[in-house]
Scaffold this motif. Structure first.
Motif, PDB file in Angstrom:
ATOM      1  N   VAL A 110       0.857  -1.185   0.000  1.00  0.00           N
ATOM      2  CA  VAL A 110       0.000   0.000   0.000  1.00  0.00           C
ATOM      3  C   VAL A 110       0.893   1.235   0.000  1.00  0.00           C
ATOM      4  O   VAL A 110       1.930   1.262   0.662  1.00  0.00           O
ATOM      5  CB  VAL A 110      -0.978   0.005   1.203  1.00  0.00           C
ATOM      6  CG1 VAL A 110      -0.251   0.008   2.528  1.00  0.00           C
ATOM      7  CG2 VAL A 110      -1.954   1.165   1.122  1.00  0.00           C
ATOM      8  N   ALA A 117      -4.928   6.206  -0.198  1.00  0.00           N
ATOM      9  CA  ALA A 117      -4.200   4.939  -0.065  1.00  0.00           C
ATOM     10  C   ALA A 117      -4.450   4.141  -1.335  1.00  0.00           C
ATOM     11  O   ALA A 117      -5.595   3.976  -1.756  1.00  0.00           O
ATOM     12  CB  ALA A 117      -4.696   4.160   1.146  1.00  0.00           C
ATOM     13  N   ILE A 146     -11.243  -0.557   3.474  1.00  0.00           N
ATOM     14  CA  ILE A 146     -11.437   0.887   3.640  1.00  0.00           C
ATOM     15  C   ILE A 146     -11.478   1.266   5.119  1.00  0.00           C
ATOM     16  O   ILE A 146     -10.789   2.187   5.560  1.00  0.00           O
ATOM     17  CB  ILE A 146     -12.730   1.352   2.937  1.00  0.00           C
ATOM     18  CG1 ILE A 146     -12.566   1.217   1.418  1.00  0.00           C
ATOM     19  CG2 ILE A 146     -13.092   2.784   3.318  1.00  0.00           C
ATOM     20  CD1 ILE A 146     -13.874   1.336   0.641  1.00  0.00           C
ATOM     21  N   LEU A 149      -8.103   0.949   6.841  1.00  0.00           N
ATOM     22  CA  LEU A 149      -7.154   2.000   6.457  1.00  0.00           C
ATOM     23  C   LEU A 149      -7.540   3.381   6.962  1.00  0.00           C
ATOM     24  O   LEU A 149      -6.671   4.195   7.285  1.00  0.00           O
ATOM     25  CB  LEU A 149      -6.980   2.029   4.935  1.00  0.00           C
ATOM     26  CG  LEU A 149      -6.193   0.860   4.352  1.00  0.00           C
ATOM     27  CD1 LEU A 149      -6.206   0.911   2.840  1.00  0.00           C
ATOM     28  CD2 LEU A 149      -4.765   0.851   4.883  1.00  0.00           C
ATOM     29  N   ILE A 155      -5.076   9.041   5.770  1.00  0.00           N
ATOM     30  CA  ILE A 155      -5.831   8.391   4.693  1.00  0.00           C
ATOM     31  C   ILE A 155      -7.263   8.896   4.685  1.00  0.00           C
ATOM     32  O   ILE A 155      -8.005   8.747   5.650  1.00  0.00           O
ATOM     33  CB  ILE A 155      -5.789   6.853   4.853  1.00  0.00           C
ATOM     34  CG1 ILE A 155      -4.340   6.367   4.738  1.00  0.00           C
ATOM     35  CG2 ILE A 155      -6.685   6.181   3.804  1.00  0.00           C
ATOM     36  CD1 ILE A 155      -4.146   4.897   5.015  1.00  0.00           C
ATOM     37  N   VAL A 158      -9.545   5.445  -0.535  1.00  0.00           N
ATOM     38  CA  VAL A 158      -8.798   4.245  -0.906  1.00  0.00           C
ATOM     39  C   VAL A 158      -9.055   3.908  -2.368  1.00  0.00           C
ATOM     40  O   VAL A 158     -10.205   3.889  -2.810  1.00  0.00           O
ATOM     41  CB  VAL A 158      -9.203   3.042  -0.014  1.00  0.00           C
ATOM     42  CG1 VAL A 158      -8.432   1.785  -0.404  1.00  0.00           C
ATOM     43  CG2 VAL A 158      -8.997   3.365   1.461  1.00  0.00           C
TER      44      VAL A 158
END
Length: 172
Positions: A110, A117, A146, A149, A155, A158
């Motif tokens: 990632v 992200a 999602i 993250l 973030i 995504v």
């Protein structure tokens, strides 16, 4: 211990280094044992879908967060996804939490750029991401990624990529 002003120049540096490394020497039955302090830990949250939850009747992505403590890392988003793809523990599985484990075999990493992200997978991951599948199937896979993250302040959104190429066309 001599006053700090009268310590030789190099001695102060060694004292600081020795303290910073967190080594502790203790006497134990006449011998010295060297132990290290535990490395600092960070708590990560992982989101697993759970069809056993009442919300499942209204949402294909109903689930819950679990916590994992890991050694502090410079790549917490990568570590969180690696743990997510490893799946729930046996105890969590008995509660109904489901795994994204097949995706772990395709996960490349990632990257985070300007709040986005980008989760990169190898070719073949499309069938598990349900790029051409029903919306509900996509939601069951994408939502855990999602939500896992977005625990990180850096973030905001995504994207997903196959071998570095961002997926733009989702059929659902």
């Amino acid at each position: 211990m001599p006053a700090l002003k009268t310590m030789p120049k190099g001695a102060m540096r060694w004292l600081v280094v020795f303290t910073a490394v967190n080594f502790f020497v203790t006497a134990h039955e006449g011998r010295h044992v060297v132990t290290r302090a535990a490395p600092p830990e960070v708590e990560l949250q992982l989101y697993f879908i759970n069809p056993n939850l009442p919300e499942w009747a209204n949402s294909c992505s109903a689930g819950e967060f679990v916590k994992r403590k890991v050694a502090t890392t410079k790549r917490p988003a990568h570590t969180a996804l690696t743990l997510l793809f490893a799946g729930p523990t046996a105890e969590e599985k008995t509660k109904g939490m489901q795994t994204l484990a097949p995706l772990g075999n395709y996960y490349l990493g990632v990257s985070i750029k300007k709040g986005v992200a980008i989760v990169n997978f190898k070719l073949g991951a499309e069938k598990y991401l349900h790029v051409s599948g029903a919306f509900c199937e996509q939601e069951q896979v994408l939502t855990p990624i999602i939500k896992t993250l977005k625990q990180f302040a850096t973030i905001k959104s995504v994207d997903y990529a196959i071998n570095g190429k961002i997926i733009k066309d989702w059929d659902a």
